[in-house]
Design an enzyme around this catalytic site. Sequence first.
Site, PDB file in Angstrom:
ATOM      1  N   GLY A 204      58.169 -43.551  36.275  1.00 31.42           N
ATOM      2  CA  GLY A 204      59.263 -44.405  36.719  1.00 31.42           C
ATOM      3  C   GLY A 204      58.941 -45.859  36.431  1.00 31.42           C
ATOM      4  CB  CYS A 205      61.124 -48.759  35.790  1.00 31.93           C
ATOM      5  SG  CYS A 205      62.362 -48.494  37.075  1.00 31.93           S
TER       6      CYS A 205
END
EC number: 1.2.1.38
Lengths: 354, 354, 354, 354
Positions: free
Chosen positions: C155-156
Amino acid sequence: MMTAASPRIKAGIVGGTGYTGVELLRLLSQHPNVELTAITSRKEDGMPVADMFPNLRGRVDLRFQTPDSAALDQCDVVFFATPHGVAMSQARELLGHGVRLIDLAADFRLRDTQVFEKWYKMPHSCPDILEESVYGLVEINRERIAGARVIGNPGCYPTTVILGLTPLIEGGKHLVDTTHIIADCKSGTSGAGRKAEVGTLYSEAGDNFKAYGVAGHRHHPEILEQLKHIAGEALGVTFVPHLVPMIRGMFSTIYARILPEALDTDFQALFEQRYAGEAFIDVMPAGSLPETRSVRASNHLRIAVHRPGGGDQLVVLVIQDNLVKGASGQAVQNMNLMFGLPESTGLDHVAVLP
Amino acid sequence: MMTAASPRIKAGIVGGTGYTGVELLRLLSQHPNVELTAITSRKEDGMPVADMFPNLRGRVDLRFQTPDSAALDQCDVVFFATPHGVAMSQARELLGHGVRLIDLAADFRLRDTQVFEKWYKMPHSCPDILEESVYGLVEINRERIAGARVIGNPGCYPTTVILGLTPLIEGGKHLVDTTHIIADCKSGTSGAGRKAEVGTLYSEAGDNFKAYGVAGHRHHPEILEQLKHIAGEALGVTFVPHLVPMIRGMFSTIYARILPEALDTDFQALFEQRYAGEAFIDVMPAGSLPETRSVRASNHLRIAVHRPGGGDQLVVLVIQDNLVKGASGQAVQNMNLMFGLPESTGLDHVAVLP
Amino acid sequence: MMTAASPRIKAGIVGGTGYTGVELLRLLSQHPNVELTAITSRKEDGMPVADMFPNLRGRVDLRFQTPDSAALDQCDVVFFATPHGVAMSQARELLGHGVRLIDLAADFRLRDTQVFEKWYKMPHSCPDILEESVYGLVEINRERIAGARVIGNPGCYPTTVILGLTPLIEGGKHLVDTTHIIADCKSGTSGAGRKAEVGTLYSEAGDNFKAYGVAGHRHHPEILEQLKHIAGEALGVTFVPHLVPMIRGMFSTIYARILPEALDTDFQALFEQRYAGEAFIDVMPAGSLPETRSVRASNHLRIAVHRPGGGDQLVVLVIQDNLVKGASGQAVQNMNLMFGLPESTGLDHVAVLP
Amino acid sequence: MMTAASPRIKAGIVGGTGYTGVELLRLLSQHPNVELTAITSRKEDGMPVADMFPNLRGRVDLRFQTPDSAALDQCDVVFFATPHGVAMSQARELLGHGVRLIDLAADFRLRDTQVFEKWYKMPHSCPDILEESVYGLVEINRERIAGARVIGNPGCYPTTVILGLTPLIEGGKHLVDTTHIIADCKSGTSGAGRKAEVGTLYSEAGDNFKAYGVAGHRHHPEILEQLKHIAGEALGVTFVPHLVPMIRGMFSTIYARILPEALDTDFQALFEQRYAGEAFIDVMPAGSLPETRSVRASNHLRIAVHRPGGGDQLVVLVIQDNLVKGASGQAVQNMNLMFGLPESTGLDHVAVLP
């Protein structure tokens, strides 16, 4: 004329979850002569308005109601901040109860029902009411608005283009070539409404500029119809709207070729005289370069008249806040007139800059 | 033609602290046939370039030098990303050392020195070099650019307006009324440069839209001069630039009235044929609505040709990234031509969207 | 290791209509060792990809296909740029055909299926494949990624928080109080995806700042799981994401209290040593203030380590482009490793500034 | 208490060309009990105020005057919207004429002149006046403000941090660990003022996010001094300001660790009780996620109290419009108190959303 002691105008809003709705709420909740009595939304029935729009916390205590449960027929005036087609479906019943109507959608804008049906893809359900309704551009139709029961509140683009051209064309003037006028218009994204759509996401509309509706836009026939009415003859207008990465604000750059016989005209004076005394129309000094932020959150519309190089091309710059003079503020201005209030009551906010 | 085995082009940049400078650095540092050898800034002498522009960390190890200490005369080509007037003051000496010059300012754009002096408020110091210099719009002057020693890299607005009009006017065509063309142009704020000025602060230019330079803009005479050259006769163009709250991107909406005898013209085909084979000019399919973000950080310029309602008003939409095709990318495109490289070498970046 | 003469990697993309999809297309279409062979979208079946994303005009000739008609099983690698749950539904079949998978959604991020099911509200359909899959954070799991068949692309937010904390916690270090770490994170709007939603409209997210997910966010358990794995013990992390009115960019401000026995640590050196040799991790000089634009459209992640007033509070600033190092660039970095390519192949773009 | 029939307060503004100046003009020009009598700017002497700030066209007829020519000593109150150091240089003379002073800069914020001199790099020229002056945070010092002659109007960041922490610390409470509080603050660009600087250009600050002042910021000692005064003991606060690409708005995310003995505290109730009856402080319902736009152009400050996962980490979210409650609105709120007006007179604008 109402006075401070008069009972307040009972106002209802149908469809209050969009941007023109919340802007009406902002303006009406601060209006000294208005009592907000009902606001409807089928989808948000029961939700406090201030939960959806937290800027209204402590100021608006209403909850959204379904149209059926809201006592709209007890209102003095009902604003329709709805999709096209809703106002005309409820107009007859509300009029029957003595309620006056201001529609911010297009149901009562176009005089010609065939044109309406072509552009809005639905039949007009009450041509007789349309017949008596008034196009709510105060600076053009002030007297008729004062006596109206139903107002078709103008579209945002038409407001700027019509007011930017009126001094040049009304009364059969022959000043500019009316066959090839160009209106290059730019709007902030709030004009697209508070609808879940990919095209107006921040990541799509931000840091980006585009034209749209070049092949045809619903405001085009509205512009043409009104200009024809004002000029007394059909005009040719090329209208190209563009989307600007900003929230509020509309800027129209209008180009008209001056006729040879009118080259000596003092266009600055022409505009100043036409709009002298108008509370919300500001003809700026010659050479001015208006910025949309100078009308942010205010009902003012500013105009600057240019003639580059002193030639025969006239350039008229018009700005407004598309949600105020281009929608909800103009609607309140209409209401003020209809109820005998001074036109700028509740609309005297100074624009927010920066 | 250069090959992969050829020695690299030694490139210098004068005045590398502005937006065209950092964009040149981005493009040249990724160019397979270029070696960046010098970059100058009087003010930032000694500062690592990557300290000012951290996007270049790990990619550009140069430091800013004063113009005197930088060995510009050892370069094969020098780009001037400077204020107007700098390139012409250094041109003769550099040419004497066999250096080729690409000026991103206006010193070698206008052919007429009187026009230059009127608009740039300084005498032209080397009319003879101006005489031999070439206006660096590749799609118009490709052959002359290939053999040039000095390039006047076009202004950002002129690039869009000239390329948007060329198919309509070149070779003595009589398709549109060339006396009253309108160019309604919109630019992102990077076009104003990296200068400390109140007018382009975020708090001033953000959430705002305005026109500027309506009474006169330096790119106007440049547009007129080039169009006259292309058309073989003087044109009348009303040019109104506007400032858009975005960083990169330029959008020009061009209006031209089709002449009665040309109403049968297939304008879409006309544009497609004119730019067939051009690597960086994309004539989009009929009906397209280009968005500036579709060319963000790329050297492409896209054109869409519209004729609203099938009438006699032609609307040409042109987009580019003002810092790439409108400035530094076009400069690199010129360099490629001048050094016998394929035109798109180092310029084949896909635009960044969103 | 592949060479220039090697056959190209055949790559497919499932669900290419979102932002991670178009960013994959931008990166892969410029990757020297990749041939894009299929891209799917149920909804847009038959539409040319470049019609939806005009930045790809002239670069990507593919059309969207339905997942059934696309020959995904002929690919060497398939990227899933889909909603959560899609990759795991197709993984077994593709693996059976020898295809390697990189999922940009969450199906293969969380090791604990119960945690997955709690946060993503669906059962995990292939725990055995999850078991062999690798969390694709290259700087942590480089060796395992090289041999993996299935990658869960991080995930970012986790990418920034994990890389910002790793030097402080890995290998059982006792440098900071790991029970009360704070990660105050800020993301551009593209992180919310290309979905029609009111909350990320320009008119809602523009000129506005807000926190969200304070009560719980899906990236929180991912952060905790990975940090526990790296530290060898559970950590306490308060994670508050915020939405920034910008398109790309992520900024994480991480606060950790230095333990009394570690006050003499040279944290700058610690970070520099940990990431020495990493192509995409830039530990900036002491005192640096990173800006998200310095990594716009590039795969770099920059870190600055601060200790305000020389006290016991460590402040680690981490930036990345959420769509590149935070999503699609990292996915390509994983692909490079899996196919024996130099890690930065096709990822050496200079960031776009301004 | 003043009444509608009372003579208006004569107000002057020194240094009216910045953002706090134009915001004062917006608020005071709409204030029912104020008459704007003078506004000074050395640089713009003679220029109509509405030429610089066209939002004031038709509302403010004043021209800028030099400080010498403006009859400031005839005013009842003078606001200083100037750089630091100006107010203290004119304070003694104005006080001698019975004028009350509200300084929006820092001259009367810090009680400790040594701290002032360290951070503002100038000696304090009137420590005796500083001694009698009051820190103008109404919700903390209401009674003293009512009787004050000189007000030091709080900084924007301190307003949010102090009001966000006060319920937790005042009166010797032992609820949170006051040695390691974290204030992660985010501000729109108008907080940097209307100064020609590269760092806040649209092209620099747009589509970008960064921290600044991590090593030290002038608002840090102000926060510490006031919190010490409120808590009765020195606190440890790590303060990290960030710049957000928006014009107005401030968002502070404050983290405090709950002490073991205070884990049963109802923090929501604590905040609600502390600010019950405050016109401008809105403690939002539990779980709320405030957005800066909900206070755009209004004097409200909203607070939301969170305890993620029910643990021992308290997260307090505070928003305001940095130019209103964070500057000019708060200044008018102070003026109202000083002149016996209801506190919200002229400050009851509904926030502008969207």
